[in-house]
Design an enzyme around this catalytic site. Structure first.
Site, short mmCIF file in Angstrom:
data_model
loop_
_atom_site.label_atom_id
_atom_site.label_comp_id
_atom_site.label_asym_id
_atom_site.label_seq_id
_atom_site.Cartn_x
_atom_site.Cartn_y
_atom_site.Cartn_z
N GLU A 43 4.52 36.87 72.65
CA GLU A 43 3.17 36.34 72.38
C GLU A 43 2.18 36.92 73.39
O GLU A 43 2.42 36.89 74.59
CB GLU A 43 3.21 34.81 72.45
CG GLU A 43 1.87 34.11 72.56
CD GLU A 43 0.91 34.35 71.38
OE1 GLU A 43 1.35 34.34 70.22
OE2 GLU A 43 -0.29 34.57 71.65
N GLN A 44 1.04 37.37 72.86
CA GLN A 44 0.05 38.01 73.75
C GLN A 44 -0.62 37.04 74.72
O GLN A 44 -1.00 37.43 75.81
CB GLN A 44 -1.02 38.70 72.92
CG GLN A 44 -1.87 37.73 72.08
CD GLN A 44 -2.94 38.42 71.25
OE1 GLN A 44 -3.06 39.64 71.28
NE2 GLN A 44 -3.72 37.65 70.53
N ARG A 118 -4.12 21.64 64.62
CA ARG A 118 -3.26 22.83 64.79
C ARG A 118 -2.57 22.82 66.15
O ARG A 118 -1.41 23.21 66.28
CB ARG A 118 -4.09 24.11 64.65
CG ARG A 118 -3.21 25.37 64.78
CD ARG A 118 -4.05 26.64 64.74
NE ARG A 118 -3.22 27.84 64.76
CZ ARG A 118 -2.77 28.43 65.85
NH1 ARG A 118 -3.08 27.93 67.04
NH2 ARG A 118 -2.03 29.51 65.78
N TYR A 227 -11.22 15.45 57.26
CA TYR A 227 -10.03 14.61 57.27
C TYR A 227 -9.62 14.25 58.70
O TYR A 227 -9.92 14.99 59.63
CB TYR A 227 -8.86 15.28 56.53
CG TYR A 227 -8.54 16.70 56.95
CD1 TYR A 227 -7.71 16.97 58.03
CD2 TYR A 227 -9.06 17.77 56.25
CE1 TYR A 227 -7.41 18.27 58.40
CE2 TYR A 227 -8.77 19.08 56.60
CZ TYR A 227 -7.94 19.32 57.68
OH TYR A 227 -7.65 20.60 58.04
N ASP A 305 -0.22 35.35 58.14
CA ASP A 305 -1.52 36.01 57.97
C ASP A 305 -1.44 37.52 58.12
O ASP A 305 -2.31 38.23 57.62
CB ASP A 305 -2.52 35.49 59.02
CG ASP A 305 -3.09 34.13 58.66
OD1 ASP A 305 -2.76 33.62 57.57
OD2 ASP A 305 -3.85 33.58 59.47
#
Ligand SMILES: Cc1cc2nc3c(=O)[nH]c(=O)nc-3n(C[C@H](O)[C@H](O)[C@H](O)COP(=O)(O)OP(=O)(O)OC[C@H]3O[C@@H](n4cnc5c(N)ncnc54)[C@H](O)[C@@H]3O)c2cc1C
Length: 409
Positions: A43-44, A118, A227, A305
């Site tokens: 992971e960067q 998230r 929401y 993505d």
């Protein structure tokens, strides 16, 4: 081959390298480790801090997460929604999508819908991966290049380090380096739509805006989804408007309340109250990317993505990445003695479905933003016909009933 990647040819369980510790990369890592397949995630970012706001986990997403043992975490951090409602921008008239008096989404689809921050979903995936393998996630590890040959892959990091493995998965998001190396640069097309995003503390809102469900406001040149997330402590707002002058694709670019208000003139008081209650607003330009006609080259493939970025109009970006992670792990478990074949099986199982959801998400723009909504009477008729039970079933059933834990691979 000029550049041999030193790996054992006799292995039956491959070692998987994942570029990107986002939602899809971590789901894949968790599913692989739980299946007894070793993997490492590069992971960067230098730290795994909270970025972003709300995500909707639909039944196809919760089914996978529950299958991976995360049911208690999702239930304790998220908000289970009993329905989704649509409201007319001007009058606030409301339509229910999944009448909970008939059956709750959990009963209807066999798995519940959850609304989550998230950051909370990301944190629970990080913790779950680390419980399986404490050092699986390598931070400060920006992936820039790779080589492969018939014995393995070698991933190159920005700081000069190189790591080897049997399979490489590019789960490095919208601006994927791995996709670029496989298939050249993407050509994102601006949609003419930008999104306002923000989180409102729930105690600032009146009681009737605190209900545990997603509300979609529909207007002539825009639509807004609100929401609750984080155990109901915050209300997430994403407001998409047709505007040609904001073309920055960013999760962290701030905007002002004054500018945001100007994008929703005359909208219902309930929505304006939510916008006013948000401390920090962000602006996100929405871009379309054509789904890729191919994901794999030899021992390298893509996920999430990086290969099927989609507009957020059906709330499926994270759910599709989660499904990918589960199907990838199942394919490697079943066919991993031949990594190239395993990746081809994975692509065959996933590409058509994700391409379909990319296209359907893009097509929703015309349904959401319709001139009929200008007038309240015509708008009410328009919503009643476009959100009638048959159309709702057509829109959501194939998405929500899909079971990545058992689909044929
Ligand atoms: C910071 C951030 C905030 C977001 N906030 C929201 C939100 O509020 N609501 C929403 O619906 N969606 C949000 N998303 C998008 C959402 O997470 C994805 O659309 C979806 O979950 C698909 O997941 P993914 O794993 O494909 O990509 P992502 O979850 O975007 O993960 C990609 C990961 O790859 C890492 N990465 C990128 N390039 C490299 C590289 N060269 N080397 C190593 N690592 C790399 C990134 O740092 C990131 O951790 C956000 C994404 C990011 C990165």
């Amino acid at each position: 081959m000029s550049m041999r990647v030193a790996r054992s040819m006799s292995k039956t369980v491959p070692h998987v390298i994942i570029a990107g510790a986002g939602i899809g990369g971590l789901t894949a890592a968790l599913a692989l480790l739980k299946a007894g397949i070793d993997c490492d995630v590069y992971e960067q970012a230098s730290e795994l801090r909270e970025v972003g706001a709300g995500l909707q986990l639909s039944p196809n997403g919760t089914r996978v997460l529950f299958g991976l043992g995360l049911e208690p975490d999702v239930r304790s951090e998220g908000v289970e929604t009993g329905d989704k409602v649509v409201r007319l921008w001007s009058t606030g008239q409301t339509w229910s999508l999944f009448d909970p008096t008939v059956a709750k989404p959990a009963e209807r689809f066999g798995s519940p819908m959850y609304l989550m921050h998230r950051g909370d979903l990301h944190a629970m995936l990080v913790n779950a991966v680390r419980r399986q393998k404490p050092d699986a996630i390598k931070l400060n590890a920006r992936c820039v290049d790779f080589d492969q040959d018939d014995s393995g892959i070698r991933l190159k990091l920005e700081d000069g380090r190189q790591v080897t493995g049997d399979v490489l998965i590019g789960a490095d998001g919208l601006h994927s380096r791995i996709r670029q190396q496989l298939f050249g640069p993407a050509t994102p097309k601006f949609t003419g739509i930008m999104a306002w995003r923000g989180l409102a503390p729930v105690e600032r809102l009146p009681e009737h805006l605190r209900r545990p469900m997603a509300t979609q406001w529909l207007g002539p040149n825009g639509h807004v989804t609100c929401y609750p997330v984080r155990r109901g402590e915050l209300v997430n707002m994403v407001g998409e408007v047709e505007r040609d002058d904001w073309r920055l694709e960013s999760w962290v670019e701030p905007g002002s309340h004054e500018e945001c208000r100007k994008d929703f003139p005359g909208w219902h008081r309930d929505l304006l109250d939510i916008i006013e209650s948000i401390d920090s607003l962000y602006k996100w330009g929405l871009f379309l990317r054509e789904p890729l006609p191919k994901w794999c080259v030899g021992r390298v493939s893509l996920l999430g993505d990086s290969c099927h970025a989609m507009l957020p109009f059906l709330g499926q970006g994270a759910n599709m990445a989660i499904e990918d992670g589960m199907v990838l792990a199942r394919c490697i478990q079943k066919y991993g003695a031949d990594p190239v074949a395993a990746l081809q099986r994975y692509e065959a199982a996933r590409r058509e479905r994700t391409t379909d959801v990319v296209r359907r998400s893009a097509n929703m723009a015309a349904t959401f933003h319709n001139d009929a909504l200008l007038d309240s009477e015509a708008g009410a008729k328009y919503i009643s016909s476009h959100w009638d039970p048959d159309k709702i079933r057509n829109r959501y059933d194939t998405i929500y009933y899909y079971d990545a834990t058992s689909v044929e691979i």
